[in-house]
Design an enzyme around this catalytic site. Structure first.
Site, PDB file in Angstrom:
ATOM      1  N   SER A  23       0.378  47.478 120.345  1.00 32.53           N
ATOM      2  CA  SER A  23      -0.675  47.396 121.281  1.00 32.53           C
ATOM      3  C   SER A  23       0.004  48.018 122.759  1.00 32.53           C
ATOM      4  O   SER A  23      -0.934  48.380 123.461  1.00 32.53           O
ATOM      5  CB  SER A  23      -1.015  45.966 121.739  1.00 32.53           C
ATOM      6  N   PHE A  24       1.154  47.917 122.939  1.00 30.40           N
ATOM      7  CA  PHE A  24       1.663  48.546 124.273  1.00 30.40           C
ATOM      8  C   PHE A  24       1.382  49.852 124.153  1.00 30.40           C
ATOM      9  O   PHE A  24       1.356  50.465 125.415  1.00 30.40           O
ATOM     10  CB  PHE A  24       3.158  48.100 124.368  1.00 30.40           C
ATOM     11  N   GLU A  25       1.364  50.560 123.113  1.00 29.21           N
ATOM     12  CA  GLU A  25       1.128  52.159 122.951  1.00 29.21           C
ATOM     13  C   GLU A  25      -0.395  52.461 123.196  1.00 29.21           C
ATOM     14  O   GLU A  25      -0.815  53.422 123.263  1.00 29.21           O
ATOM     15  CB  GLU A  25       1.924  52.739 121.849  1.00 29.21           C
ATOM     16  N   CYS A  55      -3.661  43.308 118.317  1.00 30.22           N
ATOM     17  CA  CYS A  55      -3.354  41.864 118.304  1.00 30.22           C
ATOM     18  C   CYS A  55      -2.335  41.364 118.564  1.00 30.22           C
ATOM     19  O   CYS A  55      -1.183  42.034 118.010  1.00 30.22           O
ATOM     20  CB  CYS A  55      -3.718  41.583 116.683  1.00 30.22           C
ATOM     21  N   VAL A  56      -2.057  40.859 119.697  1.00 31.09           N
ATOM     22  CA  VAL A  56      -0.813  40.403 120.215  1.00 31.09           C
ATOM     23  C   VAL A  56      -0.751  38.979 120.101  1.00 31.09           C
ATOM     24  O   VAL A  56      -1.334  38.275 120.874  1.00 31.09           O
ATOM     25  CB  VAL A  56      -0.439  40.953 121.650  1.00 31.09           C
ATOM     26  N   ILE A  57       0.174  38.391 119.210  1.00 32.48           N
ATOM     27  CA  ILE A  57       0.226  36.908 118.922  1.00 32.48           C
ATOM     28  C   ILE A  57       1.531  36.414 119.473  1.00 32.48           C
ATOM     29  O   ILE A  57       2.541  36.973 119.810  1.00 32.48           O
ATOM     30  CB  ILE A  57       0.598  36.857 117.419  1.00 32.48           C
ATOM     31  N   HIS A 103       7.500  38.020 125.825  1.00 38.77           N
ATOM     32  CA  HIS A 103       7.043  39.451 125.441  1.00 38.77           C
ATOM     33  C   HIS A 103       5.564  39.736 125.351  1.00 38.77           C
ATOM     34  O   HIS A 103       5.075  40.668 125.768  1.00 38.77           O
ATOM     35  CB  HIS A 103       7.827  39.862 124.054  1.00 38.77           C
ATOM     36  N   PHE A 110     -11.542  47.438 125.774  1.00 37.88           N
ATOM     37  CA  PHE A 110     -10.291  46.471 125.561  1.00 37.88           C
ATOM     38  C   PHE A 110     -10.596  45.680 124.027  1.00 37.88           C
ATOM     39  O   PHE A 110     -11.191  44.531 124.526  1.00 37.88           O
ATOM     40  CB  PHE A 110     -10.218  45.862 126.760  1.00 37.88           C
ATOM     41  N   ARG A 118     -10.899  35.476 114.869  1.00 34.75           N
ATOM     42  CA  ARG A 118     -11.576  36.599 115.606  1.00 34.75           C
ATOM     43  C   ARG A 118     -11.590  37.775 114.927  1.00 34.75           C
ATOM     44  O   ARG A 118     -12.211  38.803 115.961  1.00 34.75           O
ATOM     45  CB  ARG A 118     -10.879  36.536 116.997  1.00 34.75           C
TER      46      ARG A 118
HETATM   47  N1  LIG Z   1       4.667  41.399 119.140  1.00 35.28           N
HETATM   48  C1  LIG Z   1       3.751  42.556 118.971  1.00 35.28           C
HETATM   49  C2  LIG Z   1       3.743  43.828 119.612  1.00 35.28           C
HETATM   50  N2  LIG Z   1       5.017  44.159 119.963  1.00 35.28           N
HETATM   51  C3  LIG Z   1       5.257  45.756 120.050  1.00 35.28           C
HETATM   52  C4  LIG Z   1       4.693  46.412 121.206  1.00 35.28           C
HETATM   53  O1  LIG Z   1       3.346  46.427 121.277  1.00 35.28           O
HETATM   54  C5  LIG Z   1       5.458  47.828 121.382  1.00 35.28           C
HETATM   55  O2  LIG Z   1       4.864  48.432 120.448  1.00 35.28           O
HETATM   56  C6  LIG Z   1       6.992  47.441 121.522  1.00 35.28           C
HETATM   57  O3  LIG Z   1       7.347  46.747 122.541  1.00 35.28           O
HETATM   58  C7  LIG Z   1       7.330  49.004 121.737  1.00 35.28           C
HETATM   59  O4  LIG Z   1       6.958  49.643 122.800  1.00 35.28           O
HETATM   60  N3  LIG Z   1       2.629  44.643 119.508  1.00 35.28           N
HETATM   61  C8  LIG Z   1       1.308  44.252 119.074  1.00 35.28           C
HETATM   62  O5  LIG Z   1       0.304  44.931 118.850  1.00 35.28           O
HETATM   63  N4  LIG Z   1       1.346  42.827 118.657  1.00 35.28           N
HETATM   64  C9  LIG Z   1       2.285  42.040 118.523  1.00 35.28           C
HETATM   65  O6  LIG Z   1       2.282  40.753 118.400  1.00 35.28           O
HETATM   66  C1  LIG Z   2       4.802  39.594 121.134  1.00 31.40           C
HETATM   67  C2  LIG Z   2       5.335  39.296 119.881  1.00 31.40           C
HETATM   68  O1  LIG Z   2       4.733  38.616 119.097  1.00 31.40           O
HETATM   69  C3  LIG Z   2       6.580  39.867 119.432  1.00 31.40           C
HETATM   70  O2  LIG Z   2       7.009  40.908 120.273  1.00 31.40           O
HETATM   71  C4  LIG Z   2       7.618  38.832 119.186  1.00 31.40           C
HETATM   72  O3  LIG Z   2       7.729  38.084 120.290  1.00 31.40           O
HETATM   73  P1  LIG Z   2       9.002  36.981 120.758  1.00 31.40           P
HETATM   74  O4  LIG Z   2      10.324  37.742 120.520  1.00 31.40           O
HETATM   75  O5  LIG Z   2       8.770  36.391 121.903  1.00 31.40           O
HETATM   76  O6  LIG Z   2       8.891  35.993 119.305  1.00 31.40           O
END
Ligand SMILES: Nc1c(NC[C@H](O)[C@H](O)[C@H](O)CO)[nH]c(=O)[nH]c1=O
Ligand SMILES: CC(=O)[C@@H](O)COP(=O)(O)O
Length: 165
Positions: free
Chosen positions: A65-67, A89-91, A97, A122, A136
């Site tokens: 998702s960061f990208e 989806c960022v869990i 992080h 978004f 969701r």
């Molecule tokens: N933990 C999750 C991530 N982590 C990866 C970041 O989005 C990114 O690709 C990395 O930090 C390199 O720049 N991404 C998600 O979409 N969902 C997650 O739960």
């Molecule tokens: C945001 C995430 O789920 C993935 O980057 C892992 O997070 P964490 O290292 O805080 O468990």
């Protein structure tokens, strides 16, 4: 209003614009693919259901998702693209992080929309756990992808209204 009180796939469809000529980009994060693929299916089908043509929908994948912001910008800068839908989806993990990702992508997508003047939606879930994500992405609370697609359609309608004044 929490998703528990408003289904993500239930929305007003009054006065929607004709989108048969509109071109859409859908940028999809590969992290949590089970969820993001369900979001994509919902977004794609919603666009089709409300008049978009399959040949006018382009998909791009990003690692996470960061990208999404940069992927969205690359599409939004293309003249032929009318709107961009970003799905992820960022869990929540063990560390902060997820907070950094969520804030970055929310601000990043906002900036792309403002810089290009195009709807950049978004469609990113920020759940505390996998079940909340699944709920969701076609579960009990509907599909955020449906909502994101309908948001793009409605914003194109407003854009059309404003620029025809
Ligand atoms: N933990 C999750 C991530 N982590 C990866 C970041 O989005 C990114 O690709 C990395 O930090 C390199 O720049 N991404 C998600 O979409 N969902 C997650 O739960
Ligand atoms: C945001 C995430 O789920 C993935 O980057 C892992 O997070 P964490 O290292 O805080 O468990």
């Amino acid at each position: 209003m929490a998703s528990e009180l408003k289904n993500l796939s239930v929305f007003s469809t009054d006065h929607l614009p004709d989108i048969s000529h509109r071109q859409f980009a859908i940028v999809v994060a590969e992290w949590n693919a089970e969820v993001t693929e369900a979001l994509f299916s919902g977004a794609y089908q919603t666009l089709i259901n409300y008049g978009a043509k399959a040949e006018n929908i382009v998909r791009g994948n990003v690692p996470g998702s960061f990208e999404l912001s940069l992927g969205a910008q690359w599409f939004a800068q293309r003249t032929e693209i009318d709107a961009v839908i970003a799905l992820g989806c960022v869990i929540q993990g063990e560390t902060k992080h997820n907070d950094y990702i969520n804030h970055a992508v929310a601000q990043g997508l906002t900036n792309v929309g403002l810089q290009t003047g195009k709807p950049v939606i978004f469609g990113v879930l920020t759940p505390n756990n996998q079940q909340q994500a699944l709920d969701r992405a076609g579960g009990v609370h509907g599909n955020k992808g449906d909502e994101a697609a309908m948001t793009a359609i409605k914003m194109l309608g407003l854009q059309q209204q404003v620029y025809s004044l």
